[in-house]
Design a protein around this motif. Structure first.
Motif, mmCIF file in Angstrom:
data_model
loop_
_atom_site.group_PDB
_atom_site.id
_atom_site.type_symbol
_atom_site.label_atom_id
_atom_site.label_comp_id
_atom_site.label_asym_id
_atom_site.label_seq_id
_atom_site.Cartn_x
_atom_site.Cartn_y
_atom_site.Cartn_z
ATOM 1 N N ALA A 77 0.948 -1.203 -0.014
ATOM 2 C CA ALA A 77 0.011 0.152 0.112
ATOM 3 C C ALA A 77 0.786 1.314 -0.079
ATOM 4 O O ALA A 77 0.580 2.293 -0.786
ATOM 5 N N ARG A 78 1.852 1.345 0.793
ATOM 6 C CA ARG A 78 2.878 2.239 0.887
ATOM 7 C C ARG A 78 3.627 2.629 -0.616
ATOM 8 O O ARG A 78 3.585 3.702 -0.910
ATOM 9 N N ALA A 79 4.078 1.412 -1.199
ATOM 10 C CA ALA A 79 4.696 1.546 -2.697
ATOM 11 C C ALA A 79 3.454 2.311 -3.724
ATOM 12 O O ALA A 79 3.928 3.053 -4.390
ATOM 13 N N ASP A 80 2.222 1.831 -3.600
ATOM 14 C CA ASP A 80 1.216 2.541 -4.311
ATOM 15 C C ASP A 80 1.111 3.970 -4.006
ATOM 16 O O ASP A 80 1.286 5.062 -4.882
ATOM 17 N N PHE A 81 1.208 4.577 -2.694
ATOM 18 C CA PHE A 81 1.288 5.662 -2.197
ATOM 19 C C PHE A 81 2.473 6.574 -2.841
ATOM 20 O O PHE A 81 2.437 7.730 -3.411
ATOM 21 N N ASP A 82 3.828 5.666 -2.741
ATOM 22 C CA ASP A 82 4.861 6.383 -3.083
ATOM 23 C C ASP A 82 4.897 6.644 -4.561
ATOM 24 O O ASP A 82 5.566 7.683 -5.228
ATOM 25 N N GLY A 83 4.338 5.870 -5.418
ATOM 26 C CA GLY A 83 4.037 5.860 -6.895
ATOM 27 C C GLY A 83 3.372 7.417 -7.173
ATOM 28 O O GLY A 83 3.380 7.960 -8.179
ATOM 29 N N LEU A 84 2.110 7.456 -6.349
ATOM 30 C CA LEU A 84 1.339 8.662 -6.450
ATOM 31 C C LEU A 84 2.407 9.801 -6.339
ATOM 32 O O LEU A 84 2.218 10.886 -6.601
ATOM 33 N N VAL A 85 2.926 10.026 -5.174
ATOM 34 C CA VAL A 85 4.126 11.090 -4.633
ATOM 35 C C VAL A 85 4.838 11.414 -5.950
ATOM 36 O O VAL A 85 5.177 12.526 -6.349
ATOM 37 N N GLU A 86 5.492 10.160 -6.233
ATOM 38 C CA GLU A 86 6.461 10.526 -7.502
ATOM 39 C C GLU A 86 5.852 11.150 -8.774
ATOM 40 O O GLU A 86 6.474 11.916 -9.433
ATOM 41 N N THR A 87 4.811 10.598 -9.141
ATOM 42 C CA THR A 87 4.233 11.069 -10.249
ATOM 43 C C THR A 87 3.745 12.876 -9.940
ATOM 44 O O THR A 87 4.007 13.566 -10.853
ATOM 45 N N LEU A 88 3.139 13.188 -8.803
ATOM 46 C CA LEU A 88 3.012 14.436 -8.295
ATOM 47 C C LEU A 88 4.167 15.370 -8.439
ATOM 48 O O LEU A 88 4.106 16.419 -8.690
#
Length: 208
Positions: free
Chosen positions: A138-149
Motif C-alpha cells: 500500500a505504501r509503494a502505491d502511495f509512493d508512486g502517487l507522490v512520485e507522479t505528483l
C-alpha cells in the motif's frame, strides 16, 4: 503391441496433467473480488467462483489467501502506474493538471455504483496494521502517487506555472495535499468508512 502400449501411456499422461489456467486472469479476478468485498469478507469460495479455480488449484497456485491478496495489490499498482504515466504525458499548464490528478481518484470512485474506493487505501485501512507486507504494498502505491505528483510539480516549476520556492518532493509528500482527497473518499464511500471505523475500534481495543 508396444506402439499400442505407448499410445496408452501418452493418453494417460495427458489425462493426468493438471488443467492449465491463466494466472494473470486469475489475479485480475481475485483483485476484483477483494476490491468489491474487502479482504476479510472475501471467502475462499468467493475467490474460487471469481477465478473459476477449484480450492486445491487456487492454493496450489497462490499458497494462501494473503499471498493472492498481495498479488492483487501488485496488479492494482501496475494499473495505477499506467494511469499515472498518462497523467505525466498530458500537455498544457501543469497547475490544472495537478488539481485534476488529485481529484480524479475521488471522482472515478464516486462515479461507480458500488463505490469501491481505492484498493490500496482499502488495504491500508483494513489490513495494513496487521500485515506488514500488505502495508508495504500500500505504501509503494502511495509512493508512486507522490512520485507522479513530484514530476508534475517539477515540470510546472520549470515552466513557471508553479513557484520554485518550495521543494517539489516535500510539497508532494505533504499530508495537506493528500489528506483532504483521501478523507473525502473515505467519508463518501460507506463501505470504506465502515472498514475504517472497524479498524479504529480494533486498534483501540488492542491498546486498552
Amino acid at each position: 503391441f508396444w506402439m499400442g502400449q505407448f499410445r496408452t501411456l501418452v493418453e494417460s499422461a495427458r489425462m493426468a496433467r493438471p488443467r492449465q489456467f491463466d494466472a494473470d486472469a486469475a489475479v485480475e479476478a481475485a483483485m476484483d473480488a477483494f476490491w468489491a468485498g474487502g479482504y476479510g469478507a472475501t471467502s475462499t469460495q468467493d475467490l474460487c467462483e471469481g477465478t473459476g479455480l477449484g480450492r486445491s488449484s487456487l492454493y496450489n497456485a497462490f499458497t494462501s489467501k494473503s499471498h493472492l491478496y498481495q498479488e492483487a495489490l501488485r496488479r492494482y499498482a501496475e494499473r495505477s502506474r499506467v494511469e499515472q504515466a498518462a497523467w505525466l504525458g498530458r500537455e498544457g499548464p501543469v497547475r490544472p493538471i495537478v488539481q485534476a490528478f488529485l481529484l480524479d481518484a475521488v471522482d472515478t470512485q464516486l462515479a461507480r455504483a458500488d463505490h469501491r474506493g481505492c484498493l490500496a487505501v482499502n488495504a491500508a485501512v483494513e489490513v495494513g496494521s496487521a500485515e506488514p507486507d500488505v502495508a508495504s504494498l500500500a505504501r509503494a502505491d502511495f509512493d508512486g502517487l507522490v512520485e507522479t505528483l513530484r514530476a508534475l510539480i517539477e515540470r510546472g516549476q520549470r515552466d513557471g506555472d508553479i513557484s520554485p520556492d518550495r521543494d517539489a518532493l516535500a510539497l508532494s509528500e505533504s499530508p495537506s495535499v493528500f489528506e483532504p482527497t483521501w478523507r473525502t473518499e473515505i467519508e463518501s464511500i460507506p463501505a470504506l468508512k465502515q472498514r475504517s471505523d472497524s479498524a479504529s475500534r480494533s486498534r483501540s481495543s488492542r491498546e486498552t
